[in-house]
Design a protein around this motif. Structure first.
Motif, short mmCIF file in Angstrom:
data_model
loop_
_atom_site.label_atom_id
_atom_site.label_comp_id
_atom_site.label_asym_id
_atom_site.label_seq_id
_atom_site.Cartn_x
_atom_site.Cartn_y
_atom_site.Cartn_z
N ILE A 28 10.80 13.48 -4.89
CA ILE A 28 9.65 13.56 -3.97
C ILE A 28 9.34 12.18 -3.41
CG2 ILE A 28 7.20 14.10 -3.81
CD1 ILE A 28 9.03 16.52 -4.03
N LEU A 29 9.44 11.15 -4.24
CA LEU A 29 9.17 9.78 -3.78
C LEU A 29 10.14 9.39 -2.68
CD1 LEU A 29 8.22 6.79 -6.00
CD2 LEU A 29 9.99 6.49 -4.29
N VAL A 30 11.43 9.67 -2.88
CA VAL A 30 12.44 9.31 -1.87
C VAL A 30 12.20 10.09 -0.58
CG1 VAL A 30 14.90 9.39 -1.34
CG2 VAL A 30 14.14 8.63 -3.60
N LEU A 31 11.87 11.37 -0.68
CA LEU A 31 11.61 12.16 0.52
C LEU A 31 10.39 11.65 1.28
CD1 LEU A 31 12.30 15.80 -0.78
CD2 LEU A 31 13.75 14.39 0.69
N ALA A 47 9.20 8.61 1.22
CA ALA A 47 9.56 7.31 1.81
C ALA A 47 10.42 7.50 3.06
CB ALA A 47 10.29 6.46 0.77
N ALA A 48 11.35 8.47 3.01
CA ALA A 48 12.20 8.71 4.18
C ALA A 48 11.39 9.22 5.37
CB ALA A 48 13.30 9.72 3.82
N ILE A 49 10.45 10.13 5.11
CA ILE A 49 9.60 10.65 6.19
C ILE A 49 8.74 9.54 6.78
CG2 ILE A 49 7.69 12.21 6.70
CD1 ILE A 49 8.82 14.10 4.57
N THR A 50 8.18 8.69 5.91
CA THR A 50 7.35 7.59 6.40
C THR A 50 8.17 6.61 7.22
OG1 THR A 50 5.95 7.80 4.43
CG2 THR A 50 5.80 5.74 5.68
N MET A 51 9.37 6.28 6.75
CA MET A 51 10.22 5.37 7.51
C MET A 51 10.58 5.98 8.86
SD MET A 51 11.72 2.49 7.69
CE MET A 51 11.48 1.92 6.01
N GLY A 52 10.82 7.28 8.90
CA GLY A 52 11.11 7.93 10.17
C GLY A 52 9.95 7.84 11.15
N MET A 53 8.74 8.04 10.64
CA MET A 53 7.56 7.92 11.51
C MET A 53 7.39 6.49 12.02
SD MET A 53 6.33 10.93 11.78
CE MET A 53 4.79 10.49 12.59
N VAL A 54 7.65 5.50 11.17
CA VAL A 54 7.54 4.10 11.59
C VAL A 54 8.57 3.78 12.67
CG1 VAL A 54 7.81 1.72 10.81
CG2 VAL A 54 6.54 3.34 9.42
N LEU A 55 9.81 4.27 12.49
CA LEU A 55 10.85 4.01 13.49
C LEU A 55 10.55 4.70 14.80
CD1 LEU A 55 14.05 4.29 11.25
CD2 LEU A 55 12.92 2.22 12.08
N LEU A 56 10.01 5.93 14.74
CA LEU A 56 9.62 6.61 15.97
C LEU A 56 8.52 5.84 16.71
CD1 LEU A 56 9.55 10.37 14.88
CD2 LEU A 56 11.14 9.30 16.48
N ASN A 57 7.56 5.36 15.97
CA ASN A 57 6.48 4.59 16.58
C ASN A 57 7.00 3.28 17.16
OD1 ASN A 57 3.45 4.09 16.92
ND2 ASN A 57 4.08 2.30 15.71
N SER A 102 0.83 -1.22 0.00
CA SER A 102 0.00 0.00 0.00
C SER A 102 0.85 1.25 0.00
CB SER A 102 -0.93 -0.01 1.22
OG SER A 102 -1.77 -1.15 1.21
N LEU A 103 1.93 1.25 0.78
CA LEU A 103 2.81 2.41 0.82
C LEU A 103 3.48 2.66 -0.53
CD1 LEU A 103 4.53 2.12 4.32
CD2 LEU A 103 2.89 3.85 3.58
N CYS A 104 3.86 1.60 -1.22
CA CYS A 104 4.47 1.76 -2.54
C CYS A 104 3.50 2.43 -3.51
CB CYS A 104 4.92 0.40 -3.08
SG CYS A 104 6.33 -0.31 -2.20
N ILE A 105 2.23 2.02 -3.46
CA ILE A 105 1.23 2.63 -4.33
C ILE A 105 1.03 4.10 -3.96
CG2 ILE A 105 -1.19 2.56 -5.04
CD1 ILE A 105 -1.14 -0.43 -4.60
N VAL A 106 0.97 4.40 -2.66
CA VAL A 106 0.79 5.78 -2.21
C VAL A 106 1.97 6.64 -2.63
CG1 VAL A 106 0.64 7.26 -0.17
CG2 VAL A 106 -0.72 5.17 -0.30
N PHE A 107 3.18 6.12 -2.48
CA PHE A 107 4.37 6.89 -2.88
C PHE A 107 4.35 7.19 -4.37
CE2 PHE A 107 6.83 4.81 0.84
CZ PHE A 107 6.32 5.75 1.71
N ALA A 108 3.96 6.20 -5.17
CA ALA A 108 3.93 6.40 -6.62
C ALA A 108 2.90 7.46 -7.01
CB ALA A 108 3.63 5.08 -7.32
#
Length: 314
Positions: A284-287, A289-299, A235-241
């Motif tokens: 934009i896709l990389v940014l 993805a990086a923000i999402t990964m940061g939120m996941v790691l914080l959680n 789902s995240l891959c589709i959202v990023f695209a």
């Protein structure tokens, strides 16, 4: 009664006889010569126009897009008479120019020109040509043009207007977009025919085969289908695209980046808010993805009960 009784002869009443005024003969002779000269000049223009159209049709029979240098550009486009529209792509295709966008635009331009050349509506009212920077530097200087590729429409009469320059930065250079622009400027509608491309079909077949093979090998244990993490990643891959503008790129066909042919500077971010480059959507896709990964790691760090150092790293 004799002579006294004879009726008198009088000139019947009517218009007086017209005589050519003195000194008017040279004027009439000059007028006659002027008419003959004008008729000869008109005939000469018609012959010149017929020669131009015949030459353009001969070139179009060989290639749907013919190349123009400075002399040919001035003869067939800038110099009247002309009763045809000319679409010109100003480009820089030589390898030393390293203009990847020019090559991509040339492919789309070739598809459009071939669609017109081999259609049943093909006629001598519209032609496609190309001016390369290394073959027509004087043309670029004459038009004050400092970037490539650029598409311009030269109408049968008058000078090109602002709308006769295709807005490549905002619309992209897909053949369908070029055909729509040409229809707006010339009332000539071109149906674009693309050569068959089986890469998408082959990729889809490989994907279906891979998924089918994986399901067959794991047919006794299909619990992974219910894995929430796996579906979340998909789902995240589709959202990023979608949020990075990949669908816009697919529809508009923008270039990957823009390289100035004069100073060699490459731009990855478009200067307008109405368009974008493919490289910009990747950034934009990389940014995202990086923000999402940061939120996941914080959680993960806040909810897990593991090692404190690991949580601090997250």
């Amino acid at each position: 009664m004799g002579a006294a009784g004879a009726p008198s002869r009088r000139r019947p009443a009517g218009r007086r006889p017209w005589h050519l005024p003195a000194g008017s003969f040279p004027f009439l002779l000059l007028l006659l010569l002027l008419c003959i000269q004008l008729g000869g000049g008109q005939k000469k223009k018609e012959n010149l126009l017929a020669e131009k159209v015949e030459q353009l049709m001969e070139w179009s029979a060989r290639r749907s897009i013919f190349r123009l240098n400075g002399d040919k550009f001035r003869k067939f486009i800038k110099t009247p008479p002309r009763n045809y529209s000319m679409i010109v792509m100003f480009t820089a295709l030589q390898p030393q120019r390293q203009c990847s966008v020019c090559r991509q635009a040339n492919e789309e331009y070739q598809i459009l020109a071939n669609s017109w050349r081999y259609s049943s509506a093909f006629c001598n009212k519209l032609f496609f040509s190309m001016v390369d920077y290394d073959e027509g530097t004087d043309v670029f200087q004459q038009l004050n043009m400092n970037s490539a590729p650029t598409f311009m429409h030269f109408p049968p009469k008058g000078r090109p207007k602002r709308a006769d320059t295709f807005d490549l930065q905002r619309i992209g250079f897909a053949a369908e977009q070029l055909a729509k622009w040409i229809a707006d400027r010339t009332d000539v509608h071109i149906r674009v025919f693309r050569p068959p491309n089986y890469s998408g079909t082959i990729a889809l077949a490989l994907l279906v085969s891979l998924v089918g093979g994986l399901l067959y090998l794991r047919r006794n244990n299909l619990e992974f289908i219910y894995n929430k993490t796996g579906w979340a990643m998909v789902s995240l891959c589709i959202v990023f695209a979608m949020t990075s503008g990949q669908m816009w790129n697919h529809i508009r066909g923008p270039p990957y980046a823009h390289k100035n042919p004069h100073n060699g500077q490459v731009s990855y971010i478009h200067g307008s808010s109405q368009a974008q480059f493919v490289a910009e959507s990747h950034i934009i896709l990389v940014l995202n993805a990086a923000i999402t990964m940061g939120m996941v790691l914080l959680n993960e760090a806040a909810t897990s009960k593991g090692d404190v150092g690991k949580r601090r790293t997250f």
